[in-house]
Scaffold this active site. Structure first.
Site, mmCIF file in Angstrom:
data_model
loop_
_atom_site.group_PDB
_atom_site.id
_atom_site.type_symbol
_atom_site.label_atom_id
_atom_site.label_comp_id
_atom_site.label_asym_id
_atom_site.label_seq_id
_atom_site.Cartn_x
_atom_site.Cartn_y
_atom_site.Cartn_z
ATOM 1 N N SER A 21 -34.363 -28.829 62.852
ATOM 2 C CA SER A 21 -33.591 -30.059 63.084
ATOM 3 C C SER A 21 -34.624 -31.167 63.254
ATOM 4 O O SER A 21 -35.804 -30.875 63.509
ATOM 5 C CB SER A 21 -32.797 -29.900 64.387
ATOM 6 O OG SER A 21 -32.309 -31.151 64.852
ATOM 7 N N TYR A 54 -31.733 -27.335 73.001
ATOM 8 C CA TYR A 54 -31.631 -27.496 71.544
ATOM 9 C C TYR A 54 -32.998 -27.859 70.967
ATOM 10 O O TYR A 54 -33.488 -27.247 70.019
ATOM 11 C CB TYR A 54 -30.585 -28.575 71.207
ATOM 12 C CG TYR A 54 -30.271 -28.674 69.726
ATOM 13 C CD1 TYR A 54 -29.444 -27.744 69.112
ATOM 14 C CD2 TYR A 54 -30.814 -29.685 68.939
ATOM 15 C CE1 TYR A 54 -29.159 -27.813 67.754
ATOM 16 C CE2 TYR A 54 -30.540 -29.765 67.588
ATOM 17 C CZ TYR A 54 -29.711 -28.829 67.004
ATOM 18 O OH TYR A 54 -29.436 -28.907 65.649
HETATM 19 P P1 NAD Z 1 -21.231 -26.035 62.763
HETATM 20 O O1 NAD Z 1 -20.914 -25.842 64.214
HETATM 21 O O2 NAD Z 1 -20.448 -27.019 62.000
HETATM 22 O O3 NAD Z 1 -21.228 -24.621 62.018
HETATM 23 C C1 NAD Z 1 -21.997 -23.566 62.552
HETATM 24 C C2 NAD Z 1 -21.446 -22.236 62.102
HETATM 25 O O4 NAD Z 1 -22.273 -21.219 62.708
HETATM 26 C C3 NAD Z 1 -20.022 -21.977 62.567
HETATM 27 O O5 NAD Z 1 -19.282 -21.393 61.521
HETATM 28 C C4 NAD Z 1 -20.182 -21.029 63.749
HETATM 29 O O6 NAD Z 1 -19.063 -20.149 63.920
HETATM 30 C C5 NAD Z 1 -21.437 -20.262 63.337
HETATM 31 N N1 NAD Z 1 -22.152 -19.685 64.483
HETATM 32 C C6 NAD Z 1 -22.562 -20.315 65.609
HETATM 33 N N2 NAD Z 1 -23.141 -19.440 66.443
HETATM 34 C C7 NAD Z 1 -23.098 -18.231 65.824
HETATM 35 C C8 NAD Z 1 -23.526 -16.932 66.187
HETATM 36 N N3 NAD Z 1 -24.074 -16.686 67.401
HETATM 37 N N4 NAD Z 1 -23.362 -15.920 65.321
HETATM 38 C C9 NAD Z 1 -22.764 -16.145 64.125
HETATM 39 N N5 NAD Z 1 -22.313 -17.338 63.737
HETATM 40 C C10 NAD Z 1 -22.480 -18.382 64.572
HETATM 41 O O7 NAD Z 1 -22.783 -26.451 62.752
HETATM 42 P P2 NAD Z 1 -23.647 -27.120 61.577
HETATM 43 O O8 NAD Z 1 -23.721 -28.571 61.839
HETATM 44 O O9 NAD Z 1 -23.203 -26.619 60.261
HETATM 45 O O10 NAD Z 1 -25.062 -26.516 61.955
HETATM 46 C C11 NAD Z 1 -25.649 -25.442 61.239
HETATM 47 C C12 NAD Z 1 -27.124 -25.388 61.606
HETATM 48 O O11 NAD Z 1 -27.728 -26.639 61.282
HETATM 49 C C13 NAD Z 1 -27.377 -25.175 63.099
HETATM 50 O O12 NAD Z 1 -28.522 -24.360 63.266
HETATM 51 C C14 NAD Z 1 -27.652 -26.581 63.597
HETATM 52 O O13 NAD Z 1 -28.446 -26.599 64.752
HETATM 53 C C15 NAD Z 1 -28.400 -27.147 62.404
HETATM 54 N N6 NAD Z 1 -28.426 -28.598 62.339
HETATM 55 C C16 NAD Z 1 -27.306 -29.308 62.072
HETATM 56 C C17 NAD Z 1 -27.389 -30.686 62.006
HETATM 57 C C18 NAD Z 1 -26.208 -31.524 61.679
HETATM 58 O O14 NAD Z 1 -26.357 -32.734 61.683
HETATM 59 N N7 NAD Z 1 -25.065 -30.970 61.368
HETATM 60 C C19 NAD Z 1 -28.610 -31.333 62.240
HETATM 61 C C20 NAD Z 1 -29.736 -30.572 62.514
HETATM 62 C C21 NAD Z 1 -29.639 -29.199 62.539
#
Ligand code: NAD
Length: 260
Positions: free
Chosen positions: A145, A158
Protein backbone atom coordinates in the site's frame (compact mmCIF):
# COMPACT_ATOMS: atom_id res chain seq x y z
CA UNK A 1 -2.66 -15.45 -28.40
CA UNK A 2 -2.97 -14.50 -24.73
CA UNK A 3 0.08 -14.86 -22.53
CA UNK A 4 -2.18 -16.43 -19.88
CA UNK A 5 -3.62 -19.36 -21.85
CA UNK A 6 -3.09 -22.60 -19.87
CA UNK A 7 -1.75 -20.56 -16.95
CA UNK A 8 -3.14 -20.92 -13.45
CA UNK A 9 -3.33 -17.87 -11.21
CA UNK A 10 -4.19 -18.07 -7.51
CA UNK A 11 -5.81 -14.94 -6.07
CA UNK A 12 -6.58 -14.34 -2.38
CA UNK A 13 -9.26 -11.89 -1.31
CA UNK A 14 -10.83 -12.53 -4.71
CA UNK A 15 -14.50 -12.11 -3.81
CA UNK A 16 -14.51 -8.32 -4.20
CA UNK A 17 -12.41 -5.19 -4.56
CA UNK A 18 -8.90 -5.39 -6.01
CA UNK A 19 -8.83 -9.21 -5.99
CA UNK A 20 -12.00 -9.53 -8.06
CA UNK A 21 -10.97 -6.71 -10.40
CA UNK A 22 -7.67 -8.44 -11.22
CA UNK A 23 -9.50 -11.76 -11.56
CA UNK A 24 -11.77 -10.20 -14.22
CA UNK A 25 -8.80 -8.84 -16.17
CA UNK A 26 -7.03 -12.22 -16.00
CA UNK A 27 -10.19 -14.16 -16.90
CA UNK A 28 -10.54 -12.08 -20.06
CA UNK A 29 -6.88 -12.75 -20.86
CA UNK A 30 -7.48 -16.52 -20.63
CA UNK A 31 -6.08 -17.56 -17.22
CA UNK A 32 -7.52 -20.41 -15.19
CA UNK A 33 -8.23 -19.02 -11.74
CA UNK A 34 -8.17 -20.31 -8.17
CA UNK A 35 -10.13 -17.72 -6.22
CA UNK A 36 -9.74 -17.69 -2.43
CA UNK A 37 -11.76 -15.76 0.13
CA UNK A 38 -13.37 -16.24 3.56
CA UNK A 39 -16.64 -14.71 2.41
CA UNK A 40 -18.22 -17.82 0.87
CA UNK A 41 -21.36 -16.16 -0.51
CA UNK A 42 -19.45 -13.38 -2.26
CA UNK A 43 -16.87 -15.92 -3.49
CA UNK A 44 -19.56 -18.03 -5.17
CA UNK A 45 -21.02 -14.94 -6.81
CA UNK A 46 -17.55 -13.99 -8.03
CA UNK A 47 -17.04 -17.47 -9.45
CA UNK A 48 -20.26 -17.25 -11.50
CA UNK A 49 -19.37 -13.78 -12.78
CA UNK A 50 -15.80 -14.77 -13.74
CA UNK A 51 -16.87 -17.98 -15.48
CA UNK A 52 -19.35 -15.97 -17.57
CA UNK A 53 -16.54 -13.72 -18.86
CA UNK A 54 -14.67 -16.47 -20.72
CA UNK A 55 -16.04 -19.92 -21.58
CA UNK A 56 -12.51 -21.28 -22.16
CA UNK A 57 -11.31 -20.89 -18.57
CA UNK A 58 -11.89 -22.81 -15.34
CA UNK A 59 -12.54 -20.98 -12.08
CA UNK A 60 -12.08 -22.90 -8.82
CA UNK A 61 -13.34 -21.24 -5.62
CA UNK A 62 -11.69 -22.25 -2.33
CA UNK A 63 -13.05 -20.87 0.94
CA UNK A 64 -10.15 -20.02 3.26
CA UNK A 65 -9.12 -17.57 5.93
CA UNK A 66 -5.58 -16.56 4.98
CA UNK A 67 -4.64 -16.00 8.63
CA UNK A 68 -4.98 -19.76 9.26
CA UNK A 69 -1.88 -21.65 8.10
CA UNK A 70 -3.71 -24.95 7.55
CA UNK A 71 -6.31 -23.24 5.35
CA UNK A 72 -3.54 -21.61 3.30
CA UNK A 73 -1.83 -24.98 2.79
CA UNK A 74 -5.22 -26.34 1.73
CA UNK A 75 -5.86 -23.69 -0.96
CA UNK A 76 -2.38 -24.28 -2.38
CA UNK A 77 -2.90 -28.07 -2.38
CA UNK A 78 -6.32 -27.65 -4.05
CA UNK A 79 -4.80 -25.45 -6.77
CA UNK A 80 -2.05 -27.97 -7.55
CA UNK A 81 -4.51 -30.88 -7.43
CA UNK A 82 -6.88 -29.17 -9.88
CA UNK A 83 -4.40 -27.57 -12.31
CA UNK A 84 -0.92 -29.06 -11.71
CA UNK A 85 0.87 -25.69 -11.63
CA UNK A 86 0.66 -22.27 -10.02
CA UNK A 87 2.03 -19.85 -12.63
CA UNK A 88 1.02 -16.69 -10.81
CA UNK A 89 0.08 -15.81 -7.24
CA UNK A 90 -1.76 -12.59 -6.33
CA UNK A 91 -1.27 -12.47 -2.55
CA UNK A 92 -3.90 -9.79 -2.05
CA UNK A 93 -6.22 -10.42 0.93
CA UNK A 94 -5.95 -7.76 3.60
CA UNK A 95 -7.93 -5.58 6.00
CA UNK A 96 -7.63 -1.99 7.15
CA UNK A 97 -8.55 -2.38 10.85
CA UNK A 98 -10.18 0.44 12.81
CA UNK A 99 -8.77 3.94 12.61
CA UNK A 100 -7.43 5.26 15.94
CA UNK A 101 -4.37 7.10 17.29
CA UNK A 102 -1.44 4.77 18.04
CA UNK A 103 -1.63 4.80 21.84
CA UNK A 104 -5.40 4.20 21.85
CA UNK A 105 -5.35 1.38 19.30
CA UNK A 106 -7.39 -1.70 20.32
CA UNK A 107 -4.88 -4.53 20.82
CA UNK A 108 -7.23 -7.27 19.56
CA UNK A 109 -7.85 -5.36 16.32
CA UNK A 110 -4.09 -4.73 16.03
CA UNK A 111 -3.38 -8.47 16.32
CA UNK A 112 -6.08 -9.31 13.79
CA UNK A 113 -4.54 -6.91 11.25
CA UNK A 114 -1.14 -8.56 11.85
CA UNK A 115 -2.61 -12.07 11.50
CA UNK A 116 -4.26 -11.30 8.14
CA UNK A 117 -1.99 -8.70 6.51
CA UNK A 118 1.38 -10.02 7.67
CA UNK A 119 1.00 -13.71 8.56
CA UNK A 120 -1.57 -14.33 5.79
CA UNK A 121 0.85 -12.98 3.19
CA UNK A 122 3.73 -14.94 4.72
CA UNK A 123 1.80 -18.25 4.78
CA UNK A 124 0.92 -17.72 1.12
CA UNK A 125 4.59 -17.27 0.25
CA UNK A 126 5.61 -20.23 2.43
CA UNK A 127 3.35 -22.67 0.55
CA UNK A 128 3.34 -21.23 -2.98
CA UNK A 129 7.11 -20.72 -3.35
CA UNK A 130 7.99 -24.47 -3.10
CA UNK A 131 5.45 -25.23 -5.85
CA UNK A 132 7.05 -22.59 -8.08
CA UNK A 133 10.56 -23.83 -7.21
CA UNK A 134 9.59 -27.28 -8.50
CA UNK A 135 8.28 -25.71 -11.71
CA UNK A 136 11.39 -23.53 -12.05
CA UNK A 137 9.17 -20.51 -12.69
CA UNK A 138 6.40 -18.35 -11.30
CA UNK A 139 5.42 -14.74 -10.69
CA UNK A 140 4.19 -13.39 -7.35
CA UNK A 141 2.49 -10.08 -6.60
CA UNK A 142 2.05 -9.12 -2.95
CA UNK A 143 -0.20 -6.25 -2.00
CA UNK A 144 1.43 -3.53 0.07
CA UNK A 145 0.00 0.00 0.00
CA UNK A 146 1.22 3.59 0.00
CA UNK A 147 0.95 2.82 3.73
CA UNK A 148 3.81 0.37 3.08
CA UNK A 149 6.00 3.27 1.89
CA UNK A 150 4.85 6.15 4.10
CA UNK A 151 2.97 6.73 7.35
CA UNK A 152 -0.83 7.10 7.37
CA UNK A 153 -2.49 8.87 10.33
CA UNK A 154 -4.44 6.62 12.71
CA UNK A 155 -3.59 3.37 10.90
CA UNK A 156 -0.56 2.05 12.82
CA UNK A 157 -1.10 -1.72 12.38
CA UNK A 158 -2.05 -1.27 8.73
CA UNK A 159 1.10 0.77 8.07
CA UNK A 160 3.27 -1.63 10.09
CA UNK A 161 1.98 -4.71 8.28
CA UNK A 162 2.18 -3.13 4.83
CA UNK A 163 5.82 -2.15 5.49
CA UNK A 164 6.29 -5.80 6.46
CA UNK A 165 4.77 -6.92 3.14
CA UNK A 166 7.25 -4.64 1.33
CA UNK A 167 10.08 -6.23 3.32
CA UNK A 168 8.94 -9.79 2.64
CA UNK A 169 8.67 -8.94 -1.05
CA UNK A 170 12.30 -7.81 -1.15
CA UNK A 171 13.45 -10.94 0.68
CA UNK A 172 11.45 -13.34 -1.48
CA UNK A 173 12.96 -11.69 -4.56
CA UNK A 174 16.48 -12.00 -3.12
CA UNK A 175 16.11 -15.59 -1.98
CA UNK A 176 14.16 -17.14 -4.88
CA UNK A 177 15.09 -15.18 -7.99
CA UNK A 178 17.67 -17.89 -8.68
CA UNK A 179 14.78 -20.41 -8.90
CA UNK A 180 13.00 -18.48 -11.65
CA UNK A 181 10.56 -16.82 -9.28
CA UNK A 182 9.80 -13.12 -9.81
CA UNK A 183 8.33 -11.36 -6.75
CA UNK A 184 7.02 -7.79 -6.64
CA UNK A 185 4.52 -5.79 -4.61
CA UNK A 186 2.05 -3.15 -5.61
CA UNK A 187 1.46 -0.12 -3.42
CA UNK A 188 -1.98 1.25 -4.28
CA UNK A 189 -3.14 4.68 -3.13
CA UNK A 190 -6.87 5.16 -2.60
CA UNK A 191 -8.67 2.89 -5.05
CA UNK A 192 -12.46 2.88 -4.81
CA UNK A 193 -13.26 -0.57 -3.37
CA UNK A 194 -15.55 -1.66 -0.49
CA UNK A 195 -12.54 -1.32 1.88
CA UNK A 196 -11.90 2.31 0.95
CA UNK A 197 -15.61 3.15 1.02
CA UNK A 198 -15.54 1.84 4.62
CA UNK A 199 -12.52 4.03 5.42
CA UNK A 200 -14.33 7.18 4.22
CA UNK A 201 -17.26 6.21 6.49
CA UNK A 202 -14.84 6.08 9.44
CA UNK A 203 -13.34 9.47 8.55
CA UNK A 204 -16.74 11.19 8.13
CA UNK A 205 -19.69 9.00 9.24
CA UNK A 206 -22.25 11.74 8.41
CA UNK A 207 -20.93 12.48 4.93
CA UNK A 208 -18.50 9.87 3.50
CA UNK A 209 -18.89 11.40 0.01
CA UNK A 210 -17.39 14.67 1.33
CA UNK A 211 -14.41 12.75 2.77
CA UNK A 212 -13.92 11.06 -0.60
CA UNK A 213 -14.09 14.37 -2.49
CA UNK A 214 -11.62 16.01 -0.11
CA UNK A 215 -9.22 13.09 -0.50
CA UNK A 216 -9.46 13.10 -4.30
CA UNK A 217 -8.77 16.87 -4.42
CA UNK A 218 -5.26 16.23 -3.02
CA UNK A 219 -4.33 13.70 -5.72
CA UNK A 220 -2.27 15.01 -8.70
CA UNK A 221 -4.85 13.38 -11.03
CA UNK A 222 -7.76 14.69 -8.86
CA UNK A 223 -9.57 11.39 -8.54
CA UNK A 224 -9.38 8.03 -6.80
CA UNK A 225 -8.01 5.01 -8.64
CA UNK A 226 -10.21 2.41 -10.28
CA UNK A 227 -9.89 -1.30 -9.40
CA UNK A 228 -9.44 -2.31 -13.06
CA UNK A 229 -6.46 0.08 -13.39
CA UNK A 230 -4.80 -1.92 -10.62
CA UNK A 231 -5.91 -5.17 -12.28
CA UNK A 232 -4.03 -4.28 -15.47
CA UNK A 233 -0.80 -3.61 -13.53
CA UNK A 234 -1.17 -6.90 -11.66
CA UNK A 235 -1.73 -8.76 -14.94
CA UNK A 236 1.54 -7.36 -16.30
CA UNK A 237 3.47 -8.29 -13.14
CA UNK A 238 2.04 -11.84 -13.24
CA UNK A 239 2.68 -12.33 -16.95
CA UNK A 240 5.56 -14.14 -18.60
CA UNK A 241 6.81 -10.83 -20.05
CA UNK A 242 7.58 -9.58 -16.54
CA UNK A 243 10.98 -11.23 -16.26
CA UNK A 244 13.43 -8.63 -14.89
CA UNK A 245 11.41 -6.38 -12.58
CA UNK A 246 12.03 -8.13 -9.26
CA UNK A 247 11.72 -7.15 -5.60
CA UNK A 248 10.07 -3.81 -6.40
CA UNK A 249 7.31 -1.98 -4.54
CA UNK A 250 5.36 -0.32 -7.33
CA UNK A 251 3.12 2.60 -6.39
CA UNK A 252 -0.16 2.96 -8.27
CA UNK A 253 -1.59 6.12 -6.78
CA UNK A 254 -1.81 8.86 -9.43
CA UNK A 255 1.59 10.12 -8.26
CA UNK A 256 0.36 11.08 -4.78
CA UNK A 257 3.15 9.35 -2.85
CA UNK A 258 5.70 11.71 -4.47
CA UNK A 259 4.10 14.76 -2.88
CA UNK A 260 5.59 16.53 0.12
P1 NAD B 1 -11.93 -5.18 0.09
O1 NAD B 1 -12.28 -5.16 1.54
O2 NAD B 1 -12.76 -4.42 -0.85
O3 NAD B 1 -11.77 -6.70 -0.40
C1 NAD B 1 -10.93 -7.57 0.32
C2 NAD B 1 -11.34 -9.00 0.10
O4 NAD B 1 -10.45 -9.82 0.89
C3 NAD B 1 -12.75 -9.31 0.57
O5 NAD B 1 -13.40 -10.13 -0.38
C4 NAD B 1 -12.56 -10.03 1.90
O6 NAD B 1 -13.60 -10.97 2.19
C5 NAD B 1 -11.22 -10.73 1.65
N1 NAD B 1 -10.50 -11.03 2.89
C6 NAD B 1 -10.19 -10.19 3.90
N2 NAD B 1 -9.57 -10.85 4.89
C7 NAD B 1 -9.48 -12.14 4.49
C8 NAD B 1 -8.95 -13.32 5.08
N3 NAD B 1 -8.43 -13.30 6.33
N4 NAD B 1 -8.99 -14.47 4.39
C9 NAD B 1 -9.56 -14.51 3.16
N5 NAD B 1 -10.10 -13.45 2.57
C10 NAD B 1 -10.06 -12.27 3.21
O7 NAD B 1 -10.42 -4.63 0.04
P2 NAD B 1 -9.57 -4.09 -1.21
O8 NAD B 1 -9.64 -2.61 -1.20
O9 NAD B 1 -9.92 -4.84 -2.43
O10 NAD B 1 -8.12 -4.48 -0.70
C11 NAD B 1 -7.42 -5.60 -1.21
C12 NAD B 1 -5.96 -5.45 -0.80
O11 NAD B 1 -5.46 -4.22 -1.32
C13 NAD B 1 -5.74 -5.38 0.71
O12 NAD B 1 -4.54 -6.04 1.04
C14 NAD B 1 -5.62 -3.89 0.97
O13 NAD B 1 -4.87 -3.60 2.12
C15 NAD B 1 -4.88 -3.47 -0.29
N6 NAD B 1 -4.98 -2.05 -0.60
C16 NAD B 1 -6.15 -1.51 -1.01
C17 NAD B 1 -6.19 -0.16 -1.31
C18 NAD B 1 -7.42 0.49 -1.81
O14 NAD B 1 -7.39 1.70 -2.01
N7 NAD B 1 -8.50 -0.21 -2.04
C19 NAD B 1 -5.04 0.63 -1.17
C20 NAD B 1 -3.86 0.04 -0.74
C21 NAD B 1 -3.83 -1.31 -0.48
Amino acid sequence: MSTFENNTIVITGAAMGLGLAAAKVLAKKGANLVIVDYNEKALNEAQAELASLNENIKVLPVVADVSDEAQVKNYVDKAVEAFGTIDGFYNNAGIEGKQAPMVDYDIDVFKKVVDINLMGVYYGLKYVIPVMQKQGKGNIVNVASVGGIRGVLNQTPYVATKHAVAGMTKNAALEYGKDGIITNAIAPGAILTPMVAGAFKQVNPEDPAAAEKEYASRNPIRRLGKPDEVGELVAFLLSDVCTYVNGQIIAIDGGESNMY
